[in-house]
Design a protein around this motif. Structure first.
Motif, PDB file in Angstrom:
ATOM      1  N   UNK A  31       4.775 -18.520  18.255  1.00 55.17           N
ATOM      2  CA  UNK A  31       4.798 -19.164  19.562  1.00 55.17           C
ATOM      3  C   UNK A  31       5.652 -20.414  19.636  1.00 55.17           C
ATOM      4  N   UNK A  32       6.483 -20.618  18.627  1.00 55.41           N
ATOM      5  CA  UNK A  32       7.134 -21.929  18.583  1.00 55.41           C
ATOM      6  C   UNK A  32       8.273 -21.886  17.584  1.00 55.41           C
ATOM      7  N   UNK A  51       9.912 -22.508  22.950  1.00 53.73           N
ATOM      8  CA  UNK A  51       8.910 -21.447  22.995  1.00 53.73           C
ATOM      9  C   UNK A  51       9.651 -20.132  23.201  1.00 53.73           C
ATOM     10  N   UNK A  93       6.086 -21.080  12.554  1.00 54.49           N
ATOM     11  CA  UNK A  93       4.661 -21.156  12.227  1.00 54.49           C
ATOM     12  C   UNK A  93       4.167 -19.792  11.791  1.00 54.49           C
ATOM     13  N   UNK A  95       0.589 -17.874  11.187  1.00 48.89           N
ATOM     14  CA  UNK A  95      -0.853 -17.919  11.344  1.00 48.89           C
ATOM     15  C   UNK A  95      -1.480 -16.748  10.598  1.00 48.89           C
ATOM     16  N   UNK A  96      -2.546 -17.051   9.857  1.00 51.89           N
ATOM     17  CA  UNK A  96      -3.315 -15.981   9.232  1.00 51.89           C
ATOM     18  C   UNK A  96      -4.751 -16.099   9.715  1.00 51.89           C
ATOM     19  N   UNK A  99      -8.138 -19.189  11.405  1.00 49.73           N
ATOM     20  CA  UNK A  99      -7.482 -20.428  11.809  1.00 49.73           C
ATOM     21  C   UNK A  99      -6.524 -21.005  10.805  1.00 49.73           C
ATOM     22  N   UNK A 100      -6.203 -20.237   9.793  1.00 45.30           N
ATOM     23  CA  UNK A 100      -5.279 -20.730   8.772  1.00 45.30           C
ATOM     24  C   UNK A 100      -3.857 -20.726   9.311  1.00 45.30           C
ATOM     25  N   UNK A 101      -3.095 -21.674   8.899  1.00 50.17           N
ATOM     26  CA  UNK A 101      -1.772 -21.900   9.481  1.00 50.17           C
ATOM     27  C   UNK A 101      -0.860 -22.576   8.480  1.00 50.17           C
ATOM     28  N   UNK A 102       0.429 -22.225   8.531  1.00 43.83           N
ATOM     29  CA  UNK A 102       1.404 -22.996   7.788  1.00 43.83           C
ATOM     30  C   UNK A 102       2.746 -22.885   8.479  1.00 43.83           C
ATOM     31  N   UNK A 103       3.593 -23.872   8.243  1.00 46.02           N
ATOM     32  CA  UNK A 103       4.940 -23.917   8.795  1.00 46.02           C
ATOM     33  C   UNK A 103       5.897 -23.520   7.681  1.00 46.02           C
TER      34      UNK A 103
END
Lengths: 115, 114
Positions: A31-32, A51, A93, A95-96, A99-103
């Protein structure tokens, strides 16, 4: 893990010219699309972001363009100035679950603008 | 507004030693991220902490660990240092109630392992 391929690795542009940096990504929804700028001895700083529901965003001399079909987004620096000399990173980004997230960052493009 | 601060600025260690790096986020930010920036490899995601909990971890061995304190500051610990751990270690923070994607970086800690 999401991969992002950034090119070129380095770029030399004459003052007043256009600098173009590309990033290609794999088939993942996100999304970004941010771009970060890093000067020597400093941490990266957010430069501009887009976006995926728009194809282009312009902020001053900096423009991001997004090509969804080609899975590619690009940074254009118009009227490049010596002060733009820095390393530029695209990022995605990832997402897994839970709510796990990493860039995930590209490997960077070192831009040198010569007078 | 003060930015993200990191300490120390530079560090020299020898193989097998242990090191602790520190990060103070921007006031009001609850998320802290750690990255390794080795020459030619870009930024590699290490860890994400939020509200004192580890939320995500990158592809690094367990000898890379950390924690986040009640004031949201954070430490990164690296045990049994190896030569390839030589890198710039960057800390970033972001506010929890906004998009995760805008991260504010500190100047980094330059670690040299001899």
């Amino acid at each position: 893990q999401q991969q992002v391929k950034q090119s070129p690795q380095s770029l030399i542009v004459q003052k007043g010219g256009i600098s173009i940096i590309n990033c290609a990504y794999e088939n993942t929804a996100f999304d970004y699309f941010p771009w970060y700028q890093q000067f020597p001895g400093k941490g990266p700083a957010l430069l501009i972001a887009i976006r995926p529901d728009v194809s282009e965003k312009k902020e001053g001399r900096f423009t991001i363009s997004f090509n969804k079909s080609a899975k590619q987004f690009s940074l254009h620096i118009m009227d490049s100035q010596p002060g733009d000399s820095a390393t530029y990173f695209c990022a995605l980004p990832h997402y897994s679950g839970a709510g796990s997230y990493q860039l995930t960052f590209g490997k960077g493009t070192k831009l040198s603008v010569i007078p | 507004e003060a930015g993200v601060t990191q300490s120390p600025t530079h560090l020299i260690k020898t193989r097998g030693q242990q090191v602790t790096l520190r990060c103070s986020p921007i006031s009001g930010h609850t998320s802290v991220y750690w990255y390794q920036q080795a020459l030619g490899l870009g930024l590699q995601f290490l860890l994400w902490y939020d509200e004192g909990e580890e939320r995500n971890r990158g592809n690094f061995p367990p000898r890379f660990s950390g924690r986040q304190f009640p004031n949201y500051s954070s430490e990164l610990n690296v045990n049994a240092l190896e030569l390839e751990d030589s890198a710039l270690y960057l800390c970033a923070s972001s506010p929890r109630d906004r998009s995760h994607n805008e991260q504010f970086f500190g100047p980094g800690t330059r670690l040299t392992v001899l």
